[in-house]
Enzyme design. Structure first.
Site, PDB file in Angstrom:
ATOM      1  N   LYS A 190      -6.046   9.201  -2.010  1.00 20.10           N
ATOM      2  CA  LYS A 190      -5.257  10.442  -2.024  1.00 20.10           C
ATOM      3  C   LYS A 190      -5.990  11.619  -2.659  1.00 20.10           C
ATOM      4  O   LYS A 190      -5.844  12.745  -2.196  1.00 20.10           O
ATOM      5  CB  LYS A 190      -3.914  10.220  -2.711  1.00 20.10           C
ATOM      6  CG  LYS A 190      -3.023   9.344  -1.848  1.00 20.10           C
ATOM      7  CD  LYS A 190      -1.566   9.444  -2.204  1.00 20.10           C
ATOM      8  CE  LYS A 190      -0.820   8.515  -1.263  1.00 20.10           C
ATOM      9  NZ  LYS A 190       0.599   8.685  -1.251  1.00 20.10           N
ATOM     10  N   GLU A 243       0.895  15.561  -9.461  1.00 21.46           N
ATOM     11  CA  GLU A 243       1.270  16.609  -8.508  1.00 21.46           C
ATOM     12  C   GLU A 243       2.489  17.328  -9.042  1.00 21.46           C
ATOM     13  O   GLU A 243       3.289  16.739  -9.769  1.00 21.46           O
ATOM     14  CB  GLU A 243       1.674  15.974  -7.151  1.00 21.46           C
ATOM     15  CG  GLU A 243       0.557  15.882  -6.163  1.00 21.46           C
ATOM     16  CD  GLU A 243       0.988  15.251  -4.854  1.00 21.46           C
ATOM     17  OE1 GLU A 243       2.193  15.267  -4.532  1.00 21.46           O
ATOM     18  OE2 GLU A 243       0.106  14.734  -4.159  1.00 21.46           O
ATOM     19  N   HIS A 265      12.004   6.501  -1.248  1.00 27.35           N
ATOM     20  CA  HIS A 265      10.821   6.936  -0.505  1.00 27.35           C
ATOM     21  C   HIS A 265      10.588   6.148   0.778  1.00 27.35           C
ATOM     22  O   HIS A 265       9.520   6.237   1.371  1.00 27.35           O
ATOM     23  CB  HIS A 265       9.569   6.896  -1.389  1.00 27.35           C
ATOM     24  CG  HIS A 265       9.756   7.596  -2.702  1.00 27.35           C
ATOM     25  ND1 HIS A 265      10.076   8.932  -2.782  1.00 27.35           N
ATOM     26  CD2 HIS A 265       9.717   7.135  -3.967  1.00 27.35           C
ATOM     27  CE1 HIS A 265      10.214   9.257  -4.053  1.00 27.35           C
ATOM     28  NE2 HIS A 265      10.011   8.190  -4.790  1.00 27.35           N
ATOM     29  N   ARG A 325      -2.500   5.923  11.911  1.00 32.00           N
ATOM     30  CA  ARG A 325      -1.993   4.826  12.771  1.00 32.00           C
ATOM     31  C   ARG A 325      -0.766   5.333  13.514  1.00 32.00           C
ATOM     32  O   ARG A 325      -0.332   6.457  13.290  1.00 32.00           O
ATOM     33  CB  ARG A 325      -1.587   3.649  11.886  1.00 32.00           C
ATOM     34  CG  ARG A 325      -0.621   4.134  10.803  1.00 32.00           C
ATOM     35  CD  ARG A 325       0.060   3.041  10.058  1.00 32.00           C
ATOM     36  NE  ARG A 325       0.694   3.501   8.840  1.00 32.00           N
ATOM     37  CZ  ARG A 325       1.868   4.104   8.765  1.00 32.00           C
ATOM     38  NH1 ARG A 325       2.565   4.354   9.851  1.00 32.00           N
ATOM     39  NH2 ARG A 325       2.367   4.496   7.601  1.00 32.00           N
TER      40      ARG A 325
HETATM   41  P1  ADP Z   1       3.288   6.949  -0.177  1.00 33.28           P
HETATM   42  O1  ADP Z   1       1.878   6.930   0.318  1.00 33.28           O
HETATM   43  O2  ADP Z   1       3.524   6.035  -1.329  1.00 33.28           O
HETATM   44  O3  ADP Z   1       4.307   6.831   0.912  1.00 33.28           O
HETATM   45  P2  ADP Z   1       3.667   9.813  -0.257  1.00 33.28           P
HETATM   46  O4  ADP Z   1       2.681  10.724  -0.868  1.00 33.28           O
HETATM   47  O5  ADP Z   1       3.751   9.783   1.240  1.00 33.28           O
HETATM   48  O6  ADP Z   1       3.451   8.359  -0.856  1.00 33.28           O
HETATM   49  O7  ADP Z   1       5.098  10.119  -0.822  1.00 33.28           O
HETATM   50  C1  ADP Z   1       6.200   9.327  -0.482  1.00 33.28           C
HETATM   51  C2  ADP Z   1       7.481  10.132  -0.639  1.00 33.28           C
HETATM   52  O8  ADP Z   1       7.617  10.607  -1.994  1.00 33.28           O
HETATM   53  C3  ADP Z   1       7.529  11.387   0.217  1.00 33.28           C
HETATM   54  O9  ADP Z   1       8.039  11.143   1.498  1.00 33.28           O
HETATM   55  C4  ADP Z   1       8.461  12.248  -0.600  1.00 33.28           C
HETATM   56  O10 ADP Z   1       9.775  11.803  -0.351  1.00 33.28           O
HETATM   57  C5  ADP Z   1       8.134  11.909  -2.035  1.00 33.28           C
HETATM   58  N1  ADP Z   1       7.122  12.824  -2.639  1.00 33.28           N
HETATM   59  C6  ADP Z   1       5.779  12.669  -2.603  1.00 33.28           C
HETATM   60  N2  ADP Z   1       5.145  13.665  -3.249  1.00 33.28           N
HETATM   61  C7  ADP Z   1       6.103  14.493  -3.715  1.00 33.28           C
HETATM   62  C8  ADP Z   1       6.102  15.714  -4.489  1.00 33.28           C
HETATM   63  N3  ADP Z   1       4.979  16.274  -4.920  1.00 33.28           N
HETATM   64  N4  ADP Z   1       7.291  16.288  -4.777  1.00 33.28           N
HETATM   65  C9  ADP Z   1       8.450  15.705  -4.363  1.00 33.28           C
HETATM   66  N5  ADP Z   1       8.527  14.561  -3.660  1.00 33.28           N
HETATM   67  C10 ADP Z   1       7.374  13.952  -3.339  1.00 33.28           C
END
Ligand code: ADP
Length: 507
Positions: free
Chosen positions: A120, A204, A238, A295
Site C-alpha cells: 500500500k 491515513e 469493511h 483481478r
Molecule cells: P483492504 O485492502 O483491507 O480492503 P482498503 O484500503 O480497501 O483495505 O479499505 C477497506 C475499507 O476501509 C474501505 O472500503 C473503506 O470502507 C475503509 N477505509 C479505508 N481507508 C479509509 C480512510 N482513509 N478513511 C475512511 N475509511 C477508510
C-alpha cells in the site's frame, strides 16, 4: 493477423466465480480444467469443467493456496493458461510469476504490476507521482510511536492505522484521540502479522462518511479504458454486501474525472487486463485513491449489466493477445444494476458463518434477474471457505425499478438448510434511506437494526419450510408414486405458500 490460441484454461478457484469463468471460457470456445479440494468433490463447478483434478484436503492452505499443486494440475491436464478468479492466489505476485515461469499464460496483469499495487505505501507513492489523488497520510511505514504521533498531529485526528500488506479490512484501526494511538498501532500491527505475516503499518486521514466508489478498468496491448463506476458503500466491517452501478453520487463529469484518474493509475504500473481502482468519495465531491485490485471483482456483474460487456470474456481475449471488443469512445451506463451478496451468515448468531447442507434452493428468475451461484440443492456448506454462497444481480431502467425487481427476486429466492443474510437484504431494499441513495460506508454502523433478526424473518422462514415441503413431496411422489404427507396437509401447505407469496408481493 495471427489466430488467437485455442486454450485449455485451468481455473484456480472454486464456487460461483469458478463456474462464472468456465462459462466465459465456453463462450470463447476454450476448454476448462477445474481443481478441487476434498470438500468440493461434488460441487457444481467441478462437474461444469471438461476435466477436474483433485489438489488436496479442504483447508485452503492444503489446496487452493498451494502453488505447487496447482502447477502440477496444470501440467497433468495439459492446460495452457491459468485464471485465478478473486481471493486465494489472485493477487499473489509470486503465483503470477510461477505460472509464467512454468510456460503458461496468466489471465491477469504481470507479476510486477500485482507487486506494485500490493504494497500500500509503494502504491500510494506511485499514484501520487502519477497525479492520482491519495488520502493524506504518511509516505512510509511507521518506525516508532513518537514518529507516528508527530505524523498524526500533522494529518489531524481522526486518523486510520492501516497495514501495508492490508486486505479485507484487516489490520485497520480508527484513532480519534492522540492517547489511543499507541494501543491502536500495536493492535493493528499484531493483526497484520497474523493475517499477512507482515506487521508494517502506516497512517491515513480517516475520511468521515465517504462513499466507496470504484472504477472498472480494462487494458489491452493498445488501449486502457474505464468502464464506469460501482458504488459499494453498503459494507459491514469493511466487507461489501450490496453493490450498484452507476452511483447516485457520480455525475457524467465526475465519472470522467475519476475514470481518468483510474486510467492514470493503471498506466503507471503498465497494467494489462481487467482491474479496479477503489476510491473514497467525500460528500464534497473530492475523491481519493484507496487501492487497485488487480483481478476480477466479486461485484463485476453490475458493470456488465449497465455497460453490456462481459468482463471475463474481455479478460480472456486480452490474455490471448486479442484487442478488447469494446469500441472506442465514451461509455454510457444504461439503466441501473444492483447486486446482493448472499452469504451463509447467521443473523441469529451474531452474523457468524453457518454450516450445513442446503436442502433446497429455489433461484429467482424472470426479467432483469441474474443468479450466480456456487451451490445447489444438496450442497454441503463448510466453514473452510468464504461465506458467500451466491450473488443475486438485477438490472432495470432506473434505480427505483431496480429496487422493485430486487425485492421481487428476493421474495422468490428460497434457500433452506443453512442460515443466510437474505432477511437483511429484504430489509435493506425496503428501507427509505437506502431508497433515497443517502448511503456511505458507515451506513450499516448507524443502521445495525437492518442486520439483526426481526419478526418478519419468521415469514421468510415459513415460506422456506413450505417450499421445502412441496419440493420434497414432488421428489418423493415422483420416486414412489405416493406423497409422503396427506393430501389435506399438502393443501394447507399450498395455501400457506400462496398467502405468503401474496403478502410479500404487497409489501
Ligand atoms: P483492504 O485492502 O483491507 O480492503 P482498503 O484500503 O480497501 O483495505 O479499505 C477497506 C475499507 O476501509 C474501505 O472500503 C473503506 O470502507 C475503509 N477505509 C479505508 N481507508 C479509509 C480512510 N482513509 N478513511 C475512511 N475509511 C477508510
Amino acid at each position: 493477423m495471427t489466430v488467437p490460441p485455442r486454450w485449455r484454461v485451468l481455473v484456480a478457484n472454486r464456487g460461483e466465480i469458478a463456474l462464472r469463468i468456465m462459462r466465459a471460457c465456453r463462450d470463447e470456445g476454450l476448454e476448462t480444467v477445474a481443481v478441487y479440494s476434498d470438500a468440493d468433490r461434488h460441487a457444481p463447478f467441478v462437474r461444469a469443467a471438461d476435466q477436474a483434478i483433485r489438489i488436496g484436503p479442504p483447508a485452503p492452505a492444503d489446496s487452493y493456496l498451494r502453488i505447487d499443486a496447482l502447477l502440477a494440475a496444470a501440467a497433468e491436464s495439459g492446460a495452457d493458461a491459468v485464471h485465478p478468479g478473486y481471493g486465494f492466489l489472485s493477487e499473489r505476485a509470486a503465483f503470477a510469476q510461477a505460472v509464467a515461469d512454468a510456460g503458461l499464460s496468466f489471465v491477469g496483469p504481470s507479476a510486477a504490476a500485482i507487486a506494485a499495487m500490493g504494497d500500500k505505501t509503494s502504491a500510494r507513492r506511485l499514484m501520487a507521482a502519477a497525479g492520482v489523488p491519495i488520502v493524506p497520510g504518511s509516505a512510509d511505514t511507521l518506525s516508532d510511536s513518537d514518529a507516528a504521533a508527530a505524523i498524526a498531529a500533522g494529518i489531524g485526528f481522526p486518523v486510520l492505522v492501516k497495514a501495508v500488506a492490508g486486505g479485507g479490512g484487516k489490520g485497520m484501526r480508527v484513532v480519534r484521540h492522540p492517547r489511543e494511538l499507541g494501543a491502536a498501532l500495536t493492535a493493528a500491527s499484531r493483526e497484520a502479522v497474523k493475517a499477512f505475516g507482515d506487521g508494517r503499518v502506516y497512517l491515513e486521514k480517516y475520511i468521515e462518511r465517504p462513499r466507496h466508489v470504484e472504477i472498472q478498468i480494462l487494458a489491452d496491448h493498445q488501449r486502457t479504458i474505464h468502464v464506469g463506476e460501482r458504488e459499494c458503500s453498503i459494507q459491514r466491517r469493511h466487507q461489501k454486501l450490496v453493490e450498484e452501478a452507476p452511483s447516485v453520487a457520480v455525475t457524467p463529469a465526475l465519472r470522467e474525472r475519476m475514470g481518468a484518474a483510474a486510467i492514470a493509475a493503471a498506466r503507471a504500473v503498465g497494467y494489462r487486463g481487467a482491474g479496479t481502482c477503489e476510491f473514497l468519495l467525500g460528500a464534497d465531491g473530492e475523491f481519493y485513491f484507496l487501492e487497485m485490485n488487480t483481478r476480477i471483482q466479486v461485484e463485476h456483474p453490475v458493470t456488465e449489466a449497465v455497460y453490456g460487456v462481459d468482463l471475463v470474456r474481455e479478460q480472456l481475449r486480452i490474455a490471448r493477445g486479442m484487442p478488447m471488443s469494446i469500441p472506442d469512445g465514451p461509455v454510457t451506463p444504461r439503466g441501473w444494476a444492483i447486486e446482493c451478496r448472499i452469504t451463509s451468515e447467521d443473523p441469529a448468531n451474531g452474523l457468524l458463518p453457518s454450516a450445513g447442507t442446503i436442502t433446497w434452493i429455489r433461484a429467482p428468475a424472470g426479467p432483469g434477474v441474474r443468479w450466480e451461484s456456487g451451490v445447489e440443492s444438496g450442497s454441503e456448506v463448510t466453514l473452510f471457505y468464504d461465506s458467500m454462497l451466491a450473488k443475486l444481480i438485477v438490472h432495470a431502467a432506473d434505480r427505483p425499478r431496480a429496487i422493485d425487481v430486487m425485492q421481487r427476486a428476493l421474495a422468490e429466492l428460497v434457500l433452506v438448510g443453512v442460515a443466510t443474510n437474505i432477511p437483511f437484504h429484504r430489509r435493506l431494499l425496503a428501507d427509505l434511506d437506502f431508497a433515497t441513495g443517502a448511503i456511505d460506508i458507515q451506513f450499516l454502523e448507524r443502521r445495525a437494526d437492518l442486520l439483526l433478526p426481526a419478526d418478519d424473518d419468521a415469514t421468510t422462514t415459513r415460506l422456506a419450510i413450505v417450499a421445502a415441503l412441496l419440493a420434497e413431496e414432488r421428489r418423493v411422489s415422483r420416486r414412489t408414486g405416493s406423497p409422503p404427507v396427506s393430501t389435506g396437509d399438502l393443501n394447507v401447505a399450498r395455501s400457506a405458500w400462496r398467502d405468503t407469496a401474496r403478502r410479500d408481493a404487497l409489501r
